[in-house]
Design a protein around this motif. Structure first.
Motif, PDB file in Angstrom:
ATOM      1  N   ARG A  16      73.897  88.802  96.582  1.00  0.00           N
ATOM      2  CA  ARG A  16      72.374  88.962  96.097  1.00  0.00           C
ATOM      3  C   ARG A  16      71.809  90.266  96.092  1.00  0.00           C
ATOM      4  O   ARG A  16      70.703  90.530  95.048  1.00  0.00           O
ATOM      5  CB  ARG A  16      71.767  88.087  96.907  1.00  0.00           C
ATOM      6  CG  ARG A  16      70.305  87.715  96.989  1.00  0.00           C
ATOM      7  CD  ARG A  16      69.821  86.642  98.046  1.00  0.00           C
ATOM      8  NE  ARG A  16      68.400  86.382  97.640  1.00  0.00           N
ATOM      9  CZ  ARG A  16      67.770  85.521  98.094  1.00  0.00           C
ATOM     10  NH1 ARG A  16      68.163  84.656  99.244  1.00  0.00           N
ATOM     11  NH2 ARG A  16      66.467  85.430  97.861  1.00  0.00           N
ATOM     12  N   MET A  27      70.517  87.669  92.880  1.00  0.00           N
ATOM     13  CA  MET A  27      70.669  86.242  93.106  1.00  0.00           C
ATOM     14  C   MET A  27      71.804  85.831  93.982  1.00  0.00           C
ATOM     15  O   MET A  27      72.889  86.560  93.978  1.00  0.00           O
ATOM     16  CB  MET A  27      70.483  85.432  91.737  1.00  0.00           C
ATOM     17  CG  MET A  27      71.727  85.621  90.704  1.00  0.00           C
ATOM     18  SD  MET A  27      71.585  85.126  89.292  1.00  0.00           S
ATOM     19  CE  MET A  27      70.353  85.888  88.505  1.00  0.00           C
ATOM     20  N   HIS A  68      73.462  80.241  92.541  1.00  0.00           N
ATOM     21  CA  HIS A  68      72.490  80.385  91.375  1.00  0.00           C
ATOM     22  C   HIS A  68      72.863  80.908  90.000  1.00  0.00           C
ATOM     23  O   HIS A  68      72.766  80.626  89.196  1.00  0.00           O
ATOM     24  CB  HIS A  68      71.203  81.141  91.959  1.00  0.00           C
ATOM     25  CG  HIS A  68      70.101  80.942  90.971  1.00  0.00           C
ATOM     26  ND1 HIS A  68      68.910  82.018  91.262  1.00  0.00           N
ATOM     27  CD2 HIS A  68      69.819  80.323  90.004  1.00  0.00           C
ATOM     28  CE1 HIS A  68      68.000  81.883  90.323  1.00  0.00           C
ATOM     29  NE2 HIS A  68      68.512  80.569  89.458  1.00  0.00           N
ATOM     30  N   LYS A 111      75.139  78.568  88.045  1.00  0.00           N
ATOM     31  CA  LYS A 111      74.610  77.513  87.495  1.00  0.00           C
ATOM     32  C   LYS A 111      73.654  78.175  86.000  1.00  0.00           C
ATOM     33  O   LYS A 111      73.700  77.310  85.307  1.00  0.00           O
ATOM     34  CB  LYS A 111      73.167  76.964  88.256  1.00  0.00           C
ATOM     35  CG  LYS A 111      73.840  76.216  89.187  1.00  0.00           C
ATOM     36  CD  LYS A 111      72.566  75.721  90.407  1.00  0.00           C
ATOM     37  CE  LYS A 111      72.992  74.918  91.685  1.00  0.00           C
ATOM     38  NZ  LYS A 111      72.048  74.461  92.558  1.00  0.00           N
ATOM     39  N   GLU A 112      73.575  79.385  86.074  1.00  0.00           N
ATOM     40  CA  GLU A 112      72.807  79.861  84.959  1.00  0.00           C
ATOM     41  C   GLU A 112      73.730  79.868  83.743  1.00  0.00           C
ATOM     42  O   GLU A 112      75.080  80.246  83.800  1.00  0.00           O
ATOM     43  CB  GLU A 112      72.354  81.245  85.400  1.00  0.00           C
ATOM     44  CG  GLU A 112      71.133  81.507  86.002  1.00  0.00           C
ATOM     45  CD  GLU A 112      70.523  82.832  85.991  1.00  0.00           C
ATOM     46  OE1 GLU A 112      71.058  83.844  85.449  1.00  0.00           O
ATOM     47  OE2 GLU A 112      69.350  82.709  86.198  1.00  0.00           O
TER      48      GLU A 112
END
Length: 534
Positions: free
Chosen positions: A521, A526, A530, A533-534
């Motif tokens: 992160r 991020m 996350h 998922k992008e």
């Protein structure tokens, strides 16, 4: 019978010349009839002639060129040009080539007979003159000075047996009477380079010019002699009735010669002076003394007289005192201080000159200096396979140089080259170390124990040094680069695999998934989930 060569490319003309004359009655014999100039030259390679009758305009090699080539080896051969070309330039060239007659075709039997009779008398007269003893004696007198110089030079070289020296000199009128005999030898420093720079194409005249200067100075001393030695040297032989006066006067005259040469031609000169001997036949030993003294010009320098007795030294101090300067030179190389390096090299040679080391010891100490310089540079090279090989051509060149300042300049110049070479090697070594570090990271980034100390152990370098050069080359710290690389690998696995986050964490070198997520992160902006998922 005088031998005749006929050169004519037209067969009818050639046959006519041979047939219309009764050669034997006139005292001639036609030994060959050539069809052109090349044919004639081929014949002359193995035969001698007294007269050549030749046409001018012929194929391959014309008559004028033929005679030009013949004249290079035979100045006595008579030449008659027999040609159909009544041109002034041809006649002018014939005169230049020392032709005896220039006849125009067609020529009658009587005309040719008259010319042959004149040439026969001319040849006979020349032969008679060459064999004339009175003429030989006159020529001998003209060459007497040359023969005297040649004899003296042979005496200096030891070519004349000692028991024959005085007798041989008396035969040529060389006055050997005296009680003291000394030889001085004069030489220009770096004569080839200086001579060519000042004299250019007339460089070969330099030796003769120096001889004339010395000859003029010694003109008032009939018992002294000036000779032209080999390799541009001037030899001066001094004879006197008193040893002390002869030595002092010889030194004074040599000094005057050096000053005159330097004043007229602005050249650095040096003289070697031998010891004084009591017999004329011992001149050769004084000559050898002078040559030995002259060898010390590399140490003593230019524009002075080096006396044999002054160079008879054996101190041993050179080797004893050289070590402290060698140590300073080594330190200067290690810390890359070119100013100090240059300073201590100059002091090293000043020490050799001050201690008046023998020539053999001087050469040994120059070799010691060069060897120490190369050894020091090699100690600073990381990869011993890339050691700098001792340049023996440099050593050979240095030992041939007669100028102490030039020797020092050459050594300093070589040191500058080696320093640049070493700096480049160091830069290369740094780049290689960084590259090897990156390779190691790429191979073992999944090892959670991988850190700076681990990689430095493998590369055999200190952590501080490697950290410094890594930052210099990659513009980021080792840890920053390692973390960035692990994050990139993690991003690939997140996008291209179904592995869970904790599995990816271990795969990229993190035993603690929470710490991995924290770093991800922090660096990516991020969480791993996350990002997937992008």
């Amino acid at each position: 019978m005088y031998k005749v060569l006929i050169v004519e490319d037209e067969l009818p003309v050639r046959d006519a010349i041979i047939s219309i004359i009764n050669w034997e009655i006139l005292g001639f014999e036609v030994v060959y009839a050539a069809e052109d100039g090349q044919d004639a030259l081929n014949f002359l390679e193995d035969h001698e002639i007294d007269l050549m009758i030749t046409d001018i305009y012929m194929p391959f090699i014309d008559g004028l060129e033929l005679v030009r080539r013949v004249r290079k080896n035979d100045k006595y051969c008579k030449v008659v040009f027999l040609t159909g070309y009544n041109e002034f330039e041809y006649a002018k060239e014939a005169i230049t080539l020392n032709a005896n007659k220039y006849l125009l075709k067609p020529i009658t039997k009587d005309e040719l007979t008259t010319v042959l009779e004149e040439i026969r008398e001319n040849i006979h007269q020349e032969i008679t003159e060459r064999n004339n003893m009175s003429r030989l004696k006159l020529e001998y007198e003209k060459r007497r000075e040359y023969l005297q110089d040649k004899l003296l030079y042979d005496v200096l070289l030891g070519f004349i047996p000692r028991d024959r020296v005085v007798e041989a000199c008396q035969e040529l009128g060389v006055n050997t009477a005296g009680a003291a005999y000394v030889v001085g030898v004069i030489e220009i420093m770096n004569k080839k380079q200086v001579g060519e720079a000042v004299w250019g194409e007339d460089y070969s005249l330099l030796h003769f010019a120096l001889y004339n200067i010395c000859k003029e100075i010694i003109a008032d001393y009939p018992r002294h002699y000036v000779l032209m030695g080999d390799h541009g040297k001037i030899i001066v032989c001094f004879i006197s009735d008193e040893e002390t006066k002869n030595y002092g006067k010889a030194y004074e005259i040599l000094g005057e010669m050096l000053i005159s040469i330097r004043h007229i031609y602005n050249m650095d000169v040096v003289a070697g002076m031998g010891e004084c001997y009591m017999e004329f036949s011992d001149f050769q030993y004084s000559f050898q003394d002078a040559l030995t003294a002259l060898e010390y010009k590399v140490i003593e320098g230019a524009n002075q007289i080096i006396v044999k007795t002054d160079i008879e030294r054996s101190s041993g101090k050179g080797h004893r005192q050289s070590n402290e300067f060698l140590e300073q030179i080594e330190v200067a190389i290690r810390v890359n201080n070119m100013d100090n390096l240059s300073k201590y090299i100059h002091l090293y040679f000043d020490m050799l000159k001050f201690n008046k080391v023998q020539l053999g010891e001087f050469k040994s100490l120059v070799l010691t200096l060069i060897t120490r310089i190369f050894a020091t540079f090699n100690q600073l090279i990381v990869d011993k396979k890339e050691n700098i090989v001792l340049d023996f051509y440099l050593v050979e060149e240095l030992l041939k140089i007669n100028d102490l300042n030039l020797i020092q300049e050459k050594i300093i110049q070589k040191c500058e080259e080696l320093i640049k070479q070493l700096e480049q090697k160091r830069e290369d070594d740094k780049a290689i170390l960084v590259f090897q570090g990156i390779q190691y990271i790429e191979s073992y980034y999944d090892d959670s124990n991988l850190d700076l100390s681990t990689i430095c152990e493998v590369l055999h370098v200190s952590s501080s040094y490697f950290a410094r050069i890594f930052k210099l080359y990659k513009n980021q710290t080792f840890l920053e680069y390692l973390t960035m690389f692990r994050m990139e690998k993690a991003k690939e696995l997140l996008k291209n695999s179904t592995m869970k986050v904790f599995e990816i964490s271990v795969k990229v070198g993190y035993d603690d998934p929470h710490y991995f997520s924290y770093n991800f992160r922090k660096n990516v902006g991020m969480t791993p989930s996350h990002y997937r998922k992008e």
